[in-house]
Write a protein that holds these residues in place. Structure first.
Motif, PDB file in Angstrom:
ATOM      1  N   PRO A 222       0.774  -1.264  -0.198  1.00 33.21           N
ATOM      2  CA  PRO A 222      -0.132   0.062  -0.132  1.00 33.21           C
ATOM      3  C   PRO A 222       0.899   1.273   0.016  1.00 33.21           C
ATOM      4  CG  PRO A 222      -0.975  -1.692   1.506  1.00 33.21           C
ATOM      5  CD  PRO A 222       0.369  -2.263   0.880  1.00 33.21           C
ATOM      6  N   LEU A 223       0.318   2.494  -0.863  1.00 33.06           N
ATOM      7  CA  LEU A 223       1.097   3.494  -1.148  1.00 33.06           C
ATOM      8  C   LEU A 223       0.644   4.313  -0.105  1.00 33.06           C
ATOM      9  CD1 LEU A 223       1.046   3.860  -4.713  1.00 33.06           C
ATOM     10  CD2 LEU A 223       2.624   2.752  -3.482  1.00 33.06           C
ATOM     11  N   GLU A 224       1.527   5.386   0.512  1.00 32.71           N
ATOM     12  CA  GLU A 224       1.275   6.401   1.217  1.00 32.71           C
ATOM     13  C   GLU A 224       1.403   7.991   0.579  1.00 32.71           C
ATOM     14  OE1 GLU A 224       4.127   6.053   4.498  1.00 32.71           O
ATOM     15  OE2 GLU A 224       3.427   4.081   5.268  1.00 32.71           O
ATOM     16  N   LEU A 225       0.521   8.526   1.341  1.00 32.32           N
ATOM     17  CA  LEU A 225       0.661  10.040   0.534  1.00 32.32           C
ATOM     18  C   LEU A 225       0.776  11.245   1.517  1.00 32.32           C
ATOM     19  CD1 LEU A 225       0.178  11.842  -2.067  1.00 32.32           C
ATOM     20  CD2 LEU A 225      -2.323  11.883  -1.248  1.00 32.32           C
ATOM     21  N   LEU A 226       1.903  11.879   1.413  1.00 35.04           N
ATOM     22  CA  LEU A 226       2.322  12.849   2.083  1.00 35.04           C
ATOM     23  C   LEU A 226       1.644  14.282   1.804  1.00 35.04           C
ATOM     24  CD1 LEU A 226       6.044  11.905   3.334  1.00 35.04           C
ATOM     25  CD2 LEU A 226       3.853  11.469   4.289  1.00 35.04           C
ATOM     26  N   LEU A 227       0.888  14.828   2.493  1.00 38.64           N
ATOM     27  CA  LEU A 227       0.314  16.316   1.819  1.00 38.64           C
ATOM     28  C   LEU A 227       1.421  17.416   1.996  1.00 38.64           C
ATOM     29  CD1 LEU A 227      -3.095  15.840   3.574  1.00 38.64           C
ATOM     30  CD2 LEU A 227      -2.356  15.091   1.209  1.00 38.64           C
ATOM     31  N   ALA A 228       0.979  18.712   1.396  1.00 34.71           N
ATOM     32  CA  ALA A 228       1.732  19.629   1.247  1.00 34.71           C
ATOM     33  C   ALA A 228       2.298  20.184   2.641  1.00 34.71           C
ATOM     34  CB  ALA A 228       0.806  20.796   0.501  1.00 34.71           C
ATOM     35  N   ASP A 229       1.470  19.897   3.784  1.00 41.34           N
ATOM     36  CA  ASP A 229       1.881  20.288   5.029  1.00 41.34           C
ATOM     37  C   ASP A 229       2.845  19.270   5.899  1.00 41.34           C
ATOM     38  OD1 ASP A 229       0.017  18.561   5.586  1.00 41.34           O
ATOM     39  OD2 ASP A 229      -1.269  19.876   6.675  1.00 41.34           O
ATOM     40  N   GLY A 230       3.236  18.611   5.042  1.00 36.67           N
ATOM     41  CA  GLY A 230       4.096  17.527   5.639  1.00 36.67           C
ATOM     42  C   GLY A 230       3.194  16.366   6.511  1.00 36.67           C
ATOM     43  N   SER A 231       2.158  16.205   6.425  1.00 37.50           N
ATOM     44  CA  SER A 231       1.169  15.579   7.220  1.00 37.50           C
ATOM     45  C   SER A 231       1.029  14.182   6.349  1.00 37.50           C
ATOM     46  CB  SER A 231      -0.187  15.974   7.683  1.00 37.50           C
ATOM     47  OG  SER A 231      -0.881  16.437   6.568  1.00 37.50           O
ATOM     48  N   GLN A 232       0.675  12.891   6.950  1.00 42.68           N
ATOM     49  CA  GLN A 232       0.428  11.664   6.074  1.00 42.68           C
ATOM     50  C   GLN A 232      -1.041  11.622   6.004  1.00 42.68           C
ATOM     51  OE1 GLN A 232       2.548   8.218   6.905  1.00 42.68           O
ATOM     52  NE2 GLN A 232       0.795   7.000   6.451  1.00 42.68           N
TER      53      GLN A 232
ATOM     54  N   HIS B  27      -5.560   7.485   4.458  1.00 43.72           N
ATOM     55  CA  HIS B  27      -5.847   6.402   3.696  1.00 43.72           C
ATOM     56  C   HIS B  27      -4.824   5.843   2.776  1.00 43.72           C
ATOM     57  CE1 HIS B  27     -10.069   6.933   5.215  1.00 43.72           C
ATOM     58  NE2 HIS B  27     -10.048   8.115   4.770  1.00 43.72           N
ATOM     59  N   ALA B  28      -4.584   4.596   2.525  1.00 43.07           N
ATOM     60  CA  ALA B  28      -3.624   4.255   1.989  1.00 43.07           C
ATOM     61  C   ALA B  28      -3.932   3.916   0.498  1.00 43.07           C
ATOM     62  CB  ALA B  28      -2.922   2.805   2.631  1.00 43.07           C
ATOM     63  N   GLY B  29      -3.141   4.152  -0.345  1.00 43.16           N
ATOM     64  CA  GLY B  29      -3.445   3.927  -1.831  1.00 43.16           C
ATOM     65  C   GLY B  29      -3.061   2.722  -2.417  1.00 43.16           C
ATOM     66  N   ARG B  30      -3.445   2.468  -3.608  1.00 43.92           N
ATOM     67  CA  ARG B  30      -2.727   1.145  -4.287  1.00 43.92           C
ATOM     68  C   ARG B  30      -2.340   1.686  -5.778  1.00 43.92           C
ATOM     69  NH1 ARG B  30      -6.510  -0.450  -8.028  1.00 43.92           N
ATOM     70  NH2 ARG B  30      -8.692   0.483  -7.793  1.00 43.92           N
ATOM     71  N   PHE B  31      -1.238   0.789  -5.906  1.00 43.61           N
ATOM     72  CA  PHE B  31      -0.816   1.108  -7.570  1.00 43.61           C
ATOM     73  C   PHE B  31      -1.897   0.653  -8.303  1.00 43.61           C
ATOM     74  CE2 PHE B  31       1.275  -0.743 -11.183  1.00 43.61           C
ATOM     75  CZ  PHE B  31       2.155   0.361 -11.655  1.00 43.61           C
TER      76      PHE B  31
ATOM     77  N   LEU C 238       3.730   6.586 -13.477  1.00 44.95           N
ATOM     78  CA  LEU C 238       2.795   5.670 -12.831  1.00 44.95           C
ATOM     79  C   LEU C 238       1.426   6.414 -12.096  1.00 44.95           C
ATOM     80  CD1 LEU C 238       5.831   4.098 -10.706  1.00 44.95           C
ATOM     81  CD2 LEU C 238       4.635   3.583 -12.992  1.00 44.95           C
ATOM     82  N   ARG C 239       0.450   5.744 -11.885  1.00 46.29           N
ATOM     83  CA  ARG C 239      -0.487   6.212 -11.306  1.00 46.29           C
ATOM     84  C   ARG C 239      -1.238   5.323 -10.062  1.00 46.29           C
ATOM     85  NH1 ARG C 239      -6.044   6.862 -14.659  1.00 46.29           N
ATOM     86  NH2 ARG C 239      -6.400   4.308 -13.805  1.00 46.29           N
ATOM     87  N   ALA C 240      -1.604   5.957  -9.025  1.00 45.75           N
ATOM     88  CA  ALA C 240      -1.932   5.421  -7.798  1.00 45.75           C
ATOM     89  C   ALA C 240      -3.447   5.751  -7.596  1.00 45.75           C
ATOM     90  CB  ALA C 240      -1.076   5.642  -6.662  1.00 45.75           C
ATOM     91  N   VAL C 241      -4.324   5.038  -6.867  1.00 48.19           N
ATOM     92  CA  VAL C 241      -5.689   5.335  -6.767  1.00 48.19           C
ATOM     93  C   VAL C 241      -5.807   5.525  -5.024  1.00 48.19           C
ATOM     94  CG1 VAL C 241      -7.937   4.731  -6.776  1.00 48.19           C
ATOM     95  CG2 VAL C 241      -6.532   4.024  -8.605  1.00 48.19           C
TER      96      VAL C 241
END
Length: 412
Positions: A252-262, A265-269, A285-288
């Motif tokens: 599962p992929l993680e997304l870090l937002l512009a303010d540094g927070s995570q 919800h985890a994403g998938r390739f 590449l693309r993740a959902v």
């Protein structure tokens, strides 16, 4: 003569007393100076440094790549017929359902087109009826040779031509009714609609004018790119593990937002482009990512954290413990005798705010992580254990930092 001798003796006694006073003063000064030279200076206190004991542990190896958030489906509303916008049936920014009416164009010209098509159909049906009557009248006469065969054949051909015309006119009526239905512009997908781009009273041209944009917000997709070198390394790691990109082996992929927070919800390739971009040398590449709270919006940017391997028994230390000198990296290690040793190390992947150490440290070593500037080689220090906050990526949220490139990692 006696007075002169008396004065001489008094002067001699006075000089002798002065000499003795000078000698006593000099002796006192010398004794004071000797006392100051003999004083021993106090030893400086031993500096305190914060240390961390090296303990091997599993560590996820990851890279962070800049990505763009987009809607999974984003549709521009364009009219399929030309007309003046007569009504707007939504509030900008609201959620709309698939098939919901959004715009209504002026239908007067379209209604007229439907009526004209119907009139043409009636005319064609009348011609067909007349042709059918001619054939029905000529057929018995042909058996008695009362008319020429050519006349009968012409009547049959006229009937077929009339039948074809009727079918064409019927299709014309259907097309006119379809165009009339296109005067009502409906939502093609369920999602959020933006601001209208044409006001009521404005002219909308078929297939050209954009009336508004509807975007789906749950889920959203994030597009990001990897270099050709990173892609090859990642693909080889999967191949060694008996997996491939086509079977979605990525964790599962993680997304870090512009303010540094995570992002919670985890994403998938989801998708890898078919080819490397020749201009940038990268693979798209693309993740959902699920977006039930609709926190993510199209146009946002973030960093996708992709875990590509897990190093077992890895030695990980804070980045602030590593110093660099003349292109080499060093770590201050406190020996058993309490003195500092500057030990060269080789770093690997960067895990958030920590380094993976590939060579130079052993389990049980005591590494200086606070007060590194006070830990000079060979100096005695007072080691104070500290607790290092934060964790490697994949274990705790919010580990910010520049996007690292994959480096040689510790063997599994």
């Amino acid at each position: 003569m006696q007075d002169h001798g008396l004065r001489s003796r008094r002067c001699g006694a006075l000089e002798l007393a002065l000499v003795r006073l000078v000698m006593a003063t000099a002796a006192a000064v010398l004794l004071a100076a000797c006392g100051r030279q003999a004083a021993v200076p106090a030893a400086p206190p031993v500096p305190e440094v914060g240390v961390l004991k090296v303990e091997p542990r599993p560590a996820p190896l990851s890279i962070e790549l800049v990505g763009d958030v987009r809607a999974l489906r984003e549709v521009e509303l364009r009219p399929r017929v030309t007309g003046v916008v007569e009504r707007q049936m939504f509030t900008p920014g609201q959620m709309v359902r698939e098939g919901q009416p959004l715009f209504l164009l002026d239908t007067r010209a379209l209604d007229s087109g439907v009526a004209d098509a119907q009139a043409r159909l009636i005319e064609a049906e009348a011609q067909l009826q007349r042709a059918q009557q001619d054939v029905a009248r000529y057929q018995p006469l042909l058996a008695d040779d009362a008319i020429a065969r050519q006349t009968y054949d012409q009547a049959v051909a006229a009937q077929k031509q009339a039948e074809s015309l009727v079918e064409s006119r019927r299709e014309g009526v259907t097309r006119a009714r379809i165009d009339r239905g296109f005067a009502e512009v409906r939502a093609p997908v369920t999602g959020q609609i933006g601001l209208q781009k044409v006001e009521v009273g404005g002219l909308a041209s078929a297939g050209q004018t954009v009336l508004a944009v509807v975007s789906t917000l749950d889920p959203v997709v994030v597009y990001f790119s990897v270099s050709e070198t990173e892609y090859l390394e990642f693909a080889r790691r999967l191949e060694d593990a008996g997996r491939s990109l086509r079977r979605e082996p990525i964790r599962p992929l993680e997304l870090l937002l512009a303010d540094g927070s995570q992002y919670r919800h985890a994403g998938r390739f989801d998708f890898a482009d078919r080819a490397i971009n020749p201009q940038t040398g990268t693979l798209t590449l693309r993740a959902v990512f699920p977006n039930p709270e609709q926190l993510l919006r199209p146009g946002m940017t973030g960093r996708v954290r992709l875990v590509y391997d897990v190093a077992e028994a890895a030695i990980v230390i804070p980045q602030k413990a590593v110093t660099e000198l003349l292109g080499r990296q060093f770590v201050a290690v406190v020996r058993a005798d309490g003195k500092v040793e500057q030990r060269p190390v080789r770093t690997g992947a960067r895990l958030g705010d920590q380094w993976l150490i590939e060579d130079g440290l052993r389990p049980g070593d005591t590494v200086v992580v606070e007060g590194v500037q006070k830990a000079r080689a060979g100096a005695a220090v007072k080691a104070v254990p500290v607790v290092v906050t934060g964790a490697a990526p994949g274990n705790a949220p919010g580990a910010a930092g520049a996007a690292p490139a994959p480096a040689g990692a510790a063997k599994k």
